[in-house]
Design a protein around this motif. Structure first.
Motif, PDB file in Angstrom:
ATOM      1  N   THR A  38      36.513  26.462  47.544  1.00 63.88           N
ATOM      2  CA  THR A  38      37.834  26.569  46.910  1.00 63.88           C
ATOM      3  C   THR A  38      38.195  28.002  46.559  1.00 63.88           C
ATOM      4  N   ALA A  39      37.249  28.915  46.624  1.00 66.36           N
ATOM      5  CA  ALA A  39      37.491  30.314  46.279  1.00 66.36           C
ATOM      6  C   ALA A  39      38.108  31.112  47.428  1.00 66.36           C
ATOM      7  N   GLY A  69      44.480  36.519  44.690  1.00 67.70           N
ATOM      8  CA  GLY A  69      43.491  35.926  43.802  1.00 67.70           C
ATOM      9  C   GLY A  69      42.413  35.103  44.467  1.00 67.70           C
ATOM     10  N   THR A  86      33.767  34.492  40.785  1.00 71.62           N
ATOM     11  CA  THR A  86      32.955  33.711  39.848  1.00 71.62           C
ATOM     12  C   THR A  86      32.779  32.276  40.346  1.00 71.62           C
ATOM     13  N   ARG A  87      33.861  31.661  40.837  1.00 69.28           N
ATOM     14  CA  ARG A  87      33.767  30.292  41.381  1.00 69.28           C
ATOM     15  C   ARG A  87      32.862  30.237  42.595  1.00 69.28           C
ATOM     16  N   TYR A  88      33.001  31.222  43.480  1.00 69.90           N
ATOM     17  CA  TYR A  88      32.138  31.276  44.661  1.00 69.90           C
ATOM     18  C   TYR A  88      30.666  31.376  44.246  1.00 69.90           C
ATOM     19  N   ASP A 117      41.578  44.855  44.406  1.00 66.23           N
ATOM     20  CA  ASP A 117      41.238  43.632  45.139  1.00 66.23           C
ATOM     21  C   ASP A 117      40.017  43.766  46.047  1.00 66.23           C
ATOM     22  N   PRO A 142      36.636  38.722  39.084  1.00 69.49           N
ATOM     23  CA  PRO A 142      37.768  37.814  39.266  1.00 69.49           C
ATOM     24  C   PRO A 142      37.308  36.363  39.382  1.00 69.49           C
ATOM     25  N   ASP A 143      38.200  35.454  39.015  1.00 71.56           N
ATOM     26  CA  ASP A 143      37.892  34.025  39.012  1.00 71.56           C
ATOM     27  C   ASP A 143      37.366  33.533  40.366  1.00 71.56           C
ATOM     28  N   ALA A 144      37.970  33.949  41.465  1.00 71.03           N
ATOM     29  CA  ALA A 144      37.541  33.461  42.786  1.00 71.03           C
ATOM     30  C   ALA A 144      36.088  33.841  43.066  1.00 71.03           C
ATOM     31  N   ALA A 154      31.238  38.781  33.508  1.00 71.62           N
ATOM     32  CA  ALA A 154      32.461  38.238  32.903  1.00 71.62           C
ATOM     33  C   ALA A 154      33.709  38.976  33.374  1.00 71.62           C
ATOM     34  N   ASP A 155      33.554  40.162  33.961  1.00 72.12           N
ATOM     35  CA  ASP A 155      34.685  40.963  34.411  1.00 72.12           C
ATOM     36  C   ASP A 155      35.087  40.684  35.858  1.00 72.12           C
TER      37      ASP A 155
END
Length: 118
Positions: A34-35, A109, A18-20, A81, A14-16, A11-12
C-alpha cells in the motif's frame, strides 16, 4: 553536485516509508504494497519489478524465501522526496548478514521508486 543528506530518526520518515518498513518487518506483503504508487518500480538484487502486481509478488517472495530480522541503522533525507534508509539484515540467507541501503523516491506521498543495494 554535492549531496548533503539530512540525518533523520525513524519518527521523521514519511508515512509511506514507515508503512513499507513496518509491513516488511511483519512479513505482510499486502501492508507493504500500500506504500507504493500503482506504477512504481523496485530494483533489488539486480532485478527490476514494475507496477503494483509485480511489486506485490516480489514482496511475497522475499518474505517467504528466507527467515531474517532487520535493524534500522540510519536514515537521511537526500533531497525533496528522496530518502535513504540503512538496514542490517541477519538471517539464513547466504552470508547470514548484510547491510543494505534502501533509496526511496516519493511521488505525492507514495513510493514511486525503490532501489535496494549493499
Amino acid at each position: 553536485m554535492t549531496r548533503n543528506p539530512t540525518p533523520l530518526g525513524p519518527a521523521d520518515l514519511p508515512d509511506a516509508i514507515t508503512r513499507y518498513l513496518a509491513g516488511r518487518a511483519a512479513k505482510d506483503a499486502s501492508a507493504a504494497a500500500t506504500a507504493f504508487t500503482p506504477h512504481a518500480t523496485v530494483t533489488d538484487d539486480g532485478q527490476t519489478y514494475e507496477g503494483a502486481e509485480a511489486i506485490t509478488r516480489w514482496l511475497g517472495q522475499t518474505d517467504t524465501e528466507y527467515t531474517y530480522t532487520t535493524s534500522l541503522t540510519g536514515a537521511e533525507r537526500d533531497a525533496a522526496d528522496r530518502y535513504t534508509v540503512h538496514q542490517r539484515l541477519e538471517g539464513n540467507f547466504p552470508g547470514g548478514r548484510v547491510d543494505l541501503r534502501h533509496r526511496f523516491a516519493l511521488d505525492h506521498g507514495l513510493i514511486s521508486e525503490l532501489t535496494i543495494a549493499p
